[in-house]
Design an enzyme around this catalytic site. Structure first.
Site, PDB file in Angstrom:
ATOM      1  N   HIS A 326       0.941  -1.259  -0.123  1.00 51.57           N
ATOM      2  CA  HIS A 326       0.074  -0.200  -0.072  1.00 51.57           C
ATOM      3  C   HIS A 326       0.890   1.260  -0.199  1.00 51.57           C
ATOM      4  O   HIS A 326       0.470   2.313  -0.688  1.00 51.57           O
ATOM      5  CB  HIS A 326      -0.861   0.051   1.284  1.00 51.57           C
ATOM      6  CG  HIS A 326      -2.099  -0.965   1.006  1.00 51.57           C
ATOM      7  ND1 HIS A 326      -2.088  -2.184   1.139  1.00 51.57           N
ATOM      8  CD2 HIS A 326      -3.209  -0.679   0.575  1.00 51.57           C
ATOM      9  CE1 HIS A 326      -3.441  -2.963   0.883  1.00 51.57           C
ATOM     10  NE2 HIS A 326      -4.042  -1.830   0.440  1.00 51.57           N
ATOM     11  N   GLY A 327       1.797   1.228   0.780  1.00 52.35           N
ATOM     12  CA  GLY A 327       2.739   2.376   0.748  1.00 52.35           C
ATOM     13  C   GLY A 327       4.005   2.136   1.416  1.00 52.35           C
ATOM     14  O   GLY A 327       4.276   1.354   2.373  1.00 52.35           O
TER      15      GLY A 327
END
Lengths: 476, 390
Positions: A326-327
């Site tokens: 996701h990040g």
């Protein structure tokens, strides 16, 4: 070009108008050009890493296909698979994770007394790189496994990766699903158009009316240094509905737009907040990612085949990597670890809790289901706190505020969350009990009444939406 | 289905969609603002008319705007305390600020904070589109009703571009009532389109509209001296009317987005503004601001009236202004603070030397009579603010 922008409102009808008047091959070439334009509207330079990885993937898959046809052993294909993996993950790592690792190493070294500075990249993260990387990888891995025939048409493969509705935020399409739709002529029926419009309208409603109106409530509290327990609770609830409506809204619009062109995208959300446990949640939330992780990570790691301890390890690894997908930030790793822990704990207690949820009385069973949904929603929401927070200090502060006695309760914000979330909850309960996710296309009422219903939705989208916000998942 | 049938069906669907959305708009207004379902709902709701022209309708509401029982924006007046009125136009009434964020409300909060009291009431006697000339017609009546000690004057300058519009209404004139069937969707669509269109395209559309309007009326490069003279006359009359009622006027120059210099990137703002006054060229507005602010300074000096030079003191830029002249919440807050910091020492000085209970109207009138010889001169020590207890 965001879906919720004037540019897209002009772009889409023009694309459709031309698309409907072309033959199959010309449609594909035109969609490729339109998708390039769509992607380049952010930054034309984004096209280069995508083209580079696509060329490598196409070449690797083509070579592997030739080897399969020649009856060569599987080991001979491995170098091409490795080349594809290194290229895709290398690009992803370079653009998305380099600065994270460099920054973290620098912090660590500084903690040990070093005063120098490590090199940091000054590059923009290409929009949608996480999505198209996973999609392209599924192609080469499937070809490597012999589960999919490689295409001998580069432009068809490029269209699979670049097709604009799913390019920047999914759903992550498997090549075996999308490639067949690209290669074969598509049929656009009136049913598909009605379904597509329904998905687009409902998607915009979720994004613009629900998510964008809830965003300020969550943002305001997450911007504070020390919110009260009540404020934290309401902000986390607001964010839970915001992120769901934002992402599932995007997915619905993408699926709807694809349907207007005769494509079928996979379902990405299936009433996730009505799950009663983490295992069920991950079969309902971001299905295209969770099934990708299952097929290309969890199962290759050994899945549940090597005993309980290895299964737990595999679950945890898969979820931590999923979180990190996701990040490039510690809170996403923590969120992945939290989700992995929930899955492992659920796996441990499942033999004891499952019989409890299956009493003979239907009323009691329904009541226990409601309790299960409500209780598990709280666990999901705590996960969103980890996901949305920007630092460990904030996570500690907000968790502390929830656990210490609350001073006051933000009734106004709570009512707003209730107001904006209630249409979603109502619709999803109907979808759950009727077992019809498409019930909102109102196929059973006359067209004129259907127009009125859509117009009412359109009113809320056009005139009662919140301040326009970019889709949350675009950053991933 | 023939093509004609298909076209008719599409037409029917369009009609159904528009009617549904109009119904939604009305229900939305009803739920959000308690607006009537079958009556017109626009800014006209807050006005009523008599021979002096428009005035605020007591208790009227429209969207975020709520008028008190005297027809002024803001809360009802409390007994006692010290009253300050704010005279002006839409900048003072408040257009873009959030509810309670218009500068008179912020001024009240700042004054009470500065003075450590809750006895100061600020009454916003401005209305959108109200020229100083129009305000003057009703000013004696307003001052008698409200009985303020101080009045800030922040006139709208653009009202003086067209002198014909400053004429009083003909006796018995009342504007025709709007139709209850005026579509509420229209303004929503206009706002939405405005928000969606890129600024450059909006500027082009406005330039085209201005060009069309120019065909019907002569265009001025510069505001004629006659108009400036009329403005000066009205400022002077306003000051005198206030002084005659025992009110200390405070003149304020007019601030704009640009401050002292024009940022060329912001020039489209002038085009947007000119759309409302197409017969004065863009640079004419800037010249008008300079000349009329000079008039305000001149009157303040000649009449010995306190002057707050907001044209110099208000910071420029988009943080404080939504467009050419109207404030953001932050702009209104800065206005409130600047005025409060200017007024507070004057009020303190009065309190320090106070002798007269402010709510004794007879006493107040006697005091006015006694002070008449010096009425036209500014004397911050005039003792009149006993009610402001500390």
């Amino acid at each position: 070009m965001l879906f919720n922008s004037l540019q897209f409102a002009i772009f889409l009808p023009i694309v459709l108008l031309i698309y409907y008047n072309l033959g199959h091959k010309a449609q594909n070439r035109f969609l490729l050009a339109a998708s390039c334009f769509f992607y380049a509207s952010w930054d034309w330079r984004f096209l280069f890493p995508l083209l580079f990885s696509t060329i490598i993937d196409y070449y690797c898959a083509w070579r592997m296909e030739k080897q399969i046809l020649a009856g060569e052993p599987k080991e001979r294909r491995k170098p091409y698979l490795v080349l594809s993996l290194v290229t895709n993950l290398g690009l992803l790592g370079f653009f998305k994770y380099f600065n994270f690792f460099s920054g973290s190493a620098q912090d660590l070294l500084r903690g040990m007394g070093w005063s120098g500075e490590l090199w940091m990249l000054d590059v923009i993260l290409p929009v949608g790189i996480s999505f198209y990387t996973f999609q392209a990888l599924s192609y080469t891995i499937d070809v490597y496994r012999g589960e999919l025939h490689a295409t001998n048409n580069f432009f068809d493969f490029l269209l699979c990766v670049l097709y604009f509705p799913h390019l920047v935020a999914g759903p992550i399409q498997r090549a075996n699903n999308l490639l067949a739709q690209v290669v074969n002529p598509r049929v656009v029926t009136s049913e598909k158009i009605v379904d597509g419009i329904h998905l687009i309208v409902w998607g915009f409603f979720k994004k613009v009316f629900i998510a964008d109106n809830l965003a300020p409530i969550a943002n305001q509290v997450f911007a504070q240094n020390s919110p009260t327990g009540g404020e934290t609770l309401i902000a986390v609830y607001a964010f839970a509905f915001q992120i769901y409506c934002d992402f599932s809204g995007y997915t619905d619009i993408a699926r709807g737009v694809a349907k207007l062109m005769g494509f079928e995208f996979m379902l990405n959300f299936n009433l996730p907040y009505l799950a009663t446990n983490p295992q069920e949640f991950w079969t309902r939330w971001h299905i295209s990612l969770s099934s990708w992780l299952r097929d290309y990570l969890y199962i290759p790691l050994g899945g549940n085949r090597g005993g309980e301890a290895k299964t737990r390890r595999n679950l945890m690894l898969t979820m931590v990597i999923g979180g990190f997908w996701h990040g490039a930030a510690w809170n996403f790793l923590l969120w992945g670890f939290y989700q992995g822990s929930l899955l492992v704990i659920h796996r441990i207690i499942k033999p004891y809790t499952d019989p409890l949820f299956e009493p003979k009385s239907p009323v009691l069973r329904r009541l226990l289901w409601v309790i299960g949904v409500v209780v598990f929603f709280q666990f999901t929401c705590y996960g969103w706190l980890l996901f949305r927070a920007t630092s460990f200090a904030q996570i500690a502060n907000m968790t502390g505020s929830l656990l210490t006695p609350w001073q006051g309760f933000p009734v106004d914000s709570a009512l707003k969350v209730l107001l904006y979330a209630s249409p979603l909850v109502l619709v999803q309960l109907i979808q759950y009990f009727t077992k019809k996710l498409e019930f909102l296309n109102f196929g059973w009422i006359p067209a004129e009444a259907r127009v009125a219903v859509y117009a009412a939705f359109a009113y809320f989208v056009l005139f009662r939406g919140g301040q326009p916000q970019a889709f949350i998942y675009f950053q991933f | 289905m023939t093509r004609l049938q298909f076209a008719l069906r599409l037409g029917l669907w369009a009609v159904i969609a528009v009617i549904t959305m109009e119904v939604c708009a009305r229900v939305d207004d009803y739920v959000s603002h308690k607006a009537p379902l079958l009556e017109p709902y626009n800014i006209g709701r807050i006005y009523e008319f008599d021979d002096l022209g428009a005035r605020g309708k007591p208790g009227a509401t429209y969207l975020k705007w709520k008028l008190n029982n005297l027809g002024f924006r803001g809360p009802d007046l409390k007994q006692g305390g010290l009253r300050v009125v704010c005279l002006g136009s839409s900048e003072t009434f408040g257009l873009y600020e959030s509810e309670g964020g218009e500068y008179p409300r912020q001024l009240e909060r700042e004054l009470n904070r500065n003075l450590g009291t809750d006895q100061v009431q600020v009454i916003n006697i401005a209305y959108p589109g109200m020229s100083l000339s129009a305000s003057l017609r009703r000013l004696p009546q307003v001052l008698s009703t409200v009985q303020p000690r101080y009045a800030t004057i922040y006139p709208s300058l653009a009202a003086y571009i067209d002198l014909g519009a400053l004429q009083p209404p003909k006796p018995g004139f009342r504007p025709p009532p709007p139709s209850p069937w005026e579509p509420r969707l229209k303004s929503r669509i206009e706002t939405m389109v405005k928000q969606m269109l890129p600024e450059s395209l909006q500027t082009r559309v406005r330039a085209w509209q201005i060009e069309r309007a120019e065909r019907n009326a002569p265009v001025m490069d510069r505001l004629p001296e006659e108009n400036v003279a009329r403005f000066k006359e009205d400022v002077l009359r306003t000051v005198r009317t206030m002084q005659e009622h025992g009110v200390t006027p405070i003149l304020m120059t007019h601030a704009t987005l640009f401050g002292n210099s024009v940022d060329e990137d912001e020039r489209p703002v002038l085009i947007a503004w000119r759309k409302f006054y197409p017969n004065l060229r863009e640079d004419g507005f800037l010249d008008m601001e300079r000349r009329m602010n000079d008039v305000i300074r001149q009157v303040a000096e000649e009449q010995n009236v306190p002057l707050l030079d907001l044209a110099q003191k208000m910071p420029s830029g988009r943080t404080y202004f939504v467009e050419f002249v109207h404030f953001t919440d932050q702009g209104a807050a800065r206005m409130g603070k600047l005025i409060a910091d200017f007024l507070s020492p004057m009020i303190r000085q009065r309190v320090a030397s106070n002798t007269t209970p402010p709510d004794d109207v007879n006493q107040r009138q006697r005091s006015m009579e006694e002070s008449r010889p010096s009425r036209l001169s500014y004397n911050p020590g005039t003792p009149r603010t006993k009610a402001l207890s500390h």
